[in-house]
Design a protein around this motif. Structure first.
Motif, PDB file in Angstrom:
ATOM      1  N   LEU A 105       0.822  -1.199   0.000  1.00  0.00           N
ATOM      2  CA  LEU A 105       0.000   0.000   0.000  1.00  0.00           C
ATOM      3  C   LEU A 105       0.858   1.252   0.000  1.00  0.00           C
ATOM      4  O   LEU A 105       1.964   1.263   0.567  1.00  0.00           O
ATOM      5  N   PRO A 106       0.369   2.341  -0.620  1.00  0.00           N
ATOM      6  CA  PRO A 106       1.121   3.597  -0.583  1.00  0.00           C
ATOM      7  C   PRO A 106       1.311   4.099   0.845  1.00  0.00           C
ATOM      8  O   PRO A 106       0.476   3.843   1.722  1.00  0.00           O
ATOM      9  N   GLU A 107       2.392   4.833   1.060  1.00  0.00           N
ATOM     10  CA  GLU A 107       2.651   5.382   2.390  1.00  0.00           C
ATOM     11  C   GLU A 107       1.523   6.305   2.835  1.00  0.00           C
ATOM     12  O   GLU A 107       1.224   6.395   4.030  1.00  0.00           O
ATOM     13  N   THR A 108       0.902   7.004   1.895  1.00  0.00           N
ATOM     14  CA  THR A 108      -0.224   7.868   2.232  1.00  0.00           C
ATOM     15  C   THR A 108      -1.327   7.067   2.917  1.00  0.00           C
ATOM     16  O   THR A 108      -1.860   7.477   3.961  1.00  0.00           O
ATOM     17  N   THR A 109      -1.681   5.935   2.343  1.00  0.00           N
ATOM     18  CA  THR A 109      -2.743   5.098   2.904  1.00  0.00           C
ATOM     19  C   THR A 109      -2.305   4.469   4.221  1.00  0.00           C
ATOM     20  O   THR A 109      -3.073   4.435   5.197  1.00  0.00           O
ATOM     21  N   ARG A 110      -1.094   3.963   4.285  1.00  0.00           N
ATOM     22  CA  ARG A 110      -0.616   3.312   5.507  1.00  0.00           C
ATOM     23  C   ARG A 110      -0.647   4.276   6.687  1.00  0.00           C
ATOM     24  O   ARG A 110      -1.112   3.922   7.786  1.00  0.00           O
ATOM     25  N   ARG A 111      -0.177   5.472   6.466  1.00  0.00           N
ATOM     26  CA  ARG A 111      -0.102   6.442   7.567  1.00  0.00           C
ATOM     27  C   ARG A 111      -1.482   6.970   7.952  1.00  0.00           C
ATOM     28  O   ARG A 111      -1.790   7.139   9.141  1.00  0.00           O
ATOM     29  N   ALA A 112      -2.326   7.255   6.955  1.00  0.00           N
ATOM     30  CA  ALA A 112      -3.666   7.741   7.264  1.00  0.00           C
ATOM     31  C   ALA A 112      -4.502   6.667   7.949  1.00  0.00           C
ATOM     32  O   ALA A 112      -5.291   6.964   8.864  1.00  0.00           O
ATOM     33  N   ASP A 113      -4.341   5.417   7.539  1.00  0.00           N
ATOM     34  CA  ASP A 113      -5.065   4.319   8.169  1.00  0.00           C
ATOM     35  C   ASP A 113      -4.699   4.207   9.650  1.00  0.00           C
ATOM     36  O   ASP A 113      -5.574   4.090  10.519  1.00  0.00           O
ATOM     37  N   ALA A 114      -3.421   4.239   9.944  1.00  0.00           N
ATOM     38  CA  ALA A 114      -2.984   4.136  11.341  1.00  0.00           C
ATOM     39  C   ALA A 114      -3.499   5.307  12.172  1.00  0.00           C
ATOM     40  O   ALA A 114      -3.944   5.135  13.319  1.00  0.00           O
ATOM     41  N   LEU A 115      -3.475   6.499  11.587  1.00  0.00           N
ATOM     42  CA  LEU A 115      -3.866   7.690  12.336  1.00  0.00           C
ATOM     43  C   LEU A 115      -5.369   7.733  12.597  1.00  0.00           C
ATOM     44  O   LEU A 115      -5.798   8.095  13.700  1.00  0.00           O
ATOM     45  N   CYS A 116      -6.196   7.367  11.611  1.00  0.00           N
ATOM     46  CA  CYS A 116      -7.641   7.414  11.854  1.00  0.00           C
ATOM     47  C   CYS A 116      -8.053   6.350  12.865  1.00  0.00           C
ATOM     48  O   CYS A 116      -8.968   6.569  13.676  1.00  0.00           O
ATOM     49  N   ARG A 117      -7.385   5.189  12.868  1.00  0.00           N
ATOM     50  CA  ARG A 117      -7.694   4.168  13.861  1.00  0.00           C
ATOM     51  C   ARG A 117      -7.310   4.642  15.265  1.00  0.00           C
ATOM     52  O   ARG A 117      -8.025   4.387  16.242  1.00  0.00           O
ATOM     53  N   GLU A 118      -6.202   5.335  15.360  1.00  0.00           N
ATOM     54  CA  GLU A 118      -5.785   5.898  16.652  1.00  0.00           C
ATOM     55  C   GLU A 118      -6.805   6.922  17.139  1.00  0.00           C
ATOM     56  O   GLU A 118      -7.179   6.945  18.319  1.00  0.00           O
ATOM     57  N   ALA A 119      -7.270   7.783  16.229  1.00  0.00           N
ATOM     58  CA  ALA A 119      -8.262   8.794  16.600  1.00  0.00           C
ATOM     59  C   ALA A 119      -9.575   8.150  17.018  1.00  0.00           C
ATOM     60  O   ALA A 119     -10.239   8.619  17.956  1.00  0.00           O
ATOM     61  N   LEU A 120      -9.963   7.077  16.345  1.00  0.00           N
ATOM     62  CA  LEU A 120     -11.201   6.392  16.714  1.00  0.00           C
ATOM     63  C   LEU A 120     -11.089   5.765  18.100  1.00  0.00           C
ATOM     64  O   LEU A 120     -12.021   5.847  18.912  1.00  0.00           O
ATOM     65  N   ARG A 121      -9.944   5.138  18.377  1.00  0.00           N
ATOM     66  CA  ARG A 121      -9.753   4.545  19.711  1.00  0.00           C
ATOM     67  C   ARG A 121      -9.847   5.611  20.800  1.00  0.00           C
ATOM     68  O   ARG A 121     -10.419   5.368  21.883  1.00  0.00           O
ATOM     69  N   ALA A 122      -9.298   6.788  20.536  1.00  0.00           N
ATOM     70  CA  ALA A 122      -9.337   7.859  21.534  1.00  0.00           C
ATOM     71  C   ALA A 122     -10.732   8.434  21.715  1.00  0.00           C
ATOM     72  O   ALA A 122     -11.042   9.011  22.766  1.00  0.00           O
TER      73      ALA A 122
END
Length: 234
Positions: free
Chosen positions: A211-228
Motif C-alpha cells: 500500500l502507498p505510504e499515504t494510505t498506511r499512515r492515514a489508516d494508522a492515524l484514523c484508527r488511533e483517533a477512533l480509539r481515543a
C-alpha cells in the motif's frame, strides 16, 4: 497534530434516492483532461476513515507527505457522527464530511490527495476520490485494496507491472503491482489526474510495501483517533 469535530451539513442526503441524485449531478463536474502534478513533486496527502458503528462514531485522518522524501509534513484528524447509512456504492456519503473536516484542519495545502478507495472504478463512475475531488477542486486518486465488481488479468509478477481494470470493454482503472509477487492494488482516476499519472504516483508512494505510504499512515492515524474517541477499542 490537530483534531477537530466533524459535522454533517444540514443539506446532506439522508436517503438513497437523494444521494444518487447528488452523485448524478456532481459526476458531470469530474475533470478528466488534466495530467496532474508529476509524481515525486510537491505534497501528497493520504486520507482514510475508521468507524465504530456501535457507538455511531467516525474518525477521519489526513496525512501530508513530502512527495520526494515521503516524510510527514502535517497531519490532522476529525471525529464525528456517522453521516449516512451503509449502502454499497454510496460509501462516500458516510466518509466525506469527516474527511473534509480533517483536510480543512491541515496547516498547509494538501496537494494531490490519495484516497483509500475508488474514483472512476465505481459502478456509477463516482467513487470517493471523484466525489472528494469535485467538492475540493484538488487532484485526487483512488487506490483500493480490491477490484470491487470489475475484472482484470493478473499483472506480471514484477513491481510496476499493470493490467486494465475492466467493466466489459471499458477501462475504469488499473491493477498495479507495487511489490514483486504480491497482490496488486487497484488504481483509478479521481479528479484532475490522468490514469498513467495516478499509477506513477502510486508506485512512487509505495517503495517498500504493497500500500502507498499515504494510505498506511492515514489508516494508522484514523484508527488511533477512533480509539481515543470511543469507550472501547475499534
Amino acid at each position: 497534530m490537530r483534531t477537530v469535530a466533524a459535522h454533517t451539513p444540514a443539506d446532506w442526503p439522508a436517503t438513497e434516492e437523494h444521494a444518487r441524485a447528488v452523485q448524478d449531478e456532481l459526476r458531470t463536474r469530474v475533470v478528466l483532461g488534466e495530467q496532474g502534478p508529476p509524481p515525486g513533486t510537491g505534497r501528497v496527502t493520504g486520507v482514510d476513515v475508521a468507524y465504530d458503528d456501535a457507538h455511531d462514531v467516525v474518525a477521519a485522518a489526513a496525512v501530508v507527505l513530502d512527495a520526494a522524501t515521503l516524510d510527514v509534513v502535517a497531519e490532522a484528524t476529525a471525529v464525528g457522527r456517522i453521516s449516512f447509512p451503509y449502502v454499497p456504492g454510496l460509501l462516500a456519503f458516510r466518509e466525506i464530511p469527516a474527511v473534509l473536516a480533517a483536510l480543512d484542519a491541515l496547516p498547509c495545502p494538501p496537494g494531490t490527495v490519495v484516497c483509500d478507495g475508488y474514483g472512476l472504478a465505481h459502478p456509477r463512475r463516482f467513487g470517493l476520490a471523484s466525489h472528494l475531488g469535485v467538492l475540493t477542486g484538488l487532484p485526487t486518486i483512488g487506490v483500493a485494496k480490491n477490484p470491487f465488481t470489475f475484472t482484470h488479468d493478473e499483472p506480471d509478477a514484477r513491481r510496476g507491472s499493470t493490467s486494465p481494470l475492466l467493466d466489459g470493454a471499458e477501462e475504469v482503472g488499473r491493477a498495479v503491482r507495487t511489490r514483486a509477487g504480491v497482490k496488486p492494488v487497484f488504481v483509478s482516476v479521481g479528479h484532475r489526474v490522468s490514469l498513467d499519472n495516478a499509477c506513477a504516483h502510486t508506485l512512487a508512494l509505495a517503495p517498500s510495501y504493497r500500500l502507498p505510504e499515504t494510505t498506511r499512515r492515514a489508516d494508522a492515524l484514523c484508527r488511533e483517533a477512533l480509539r481515543a474517541a470511543t469507550p472501547y477499542p475499534a
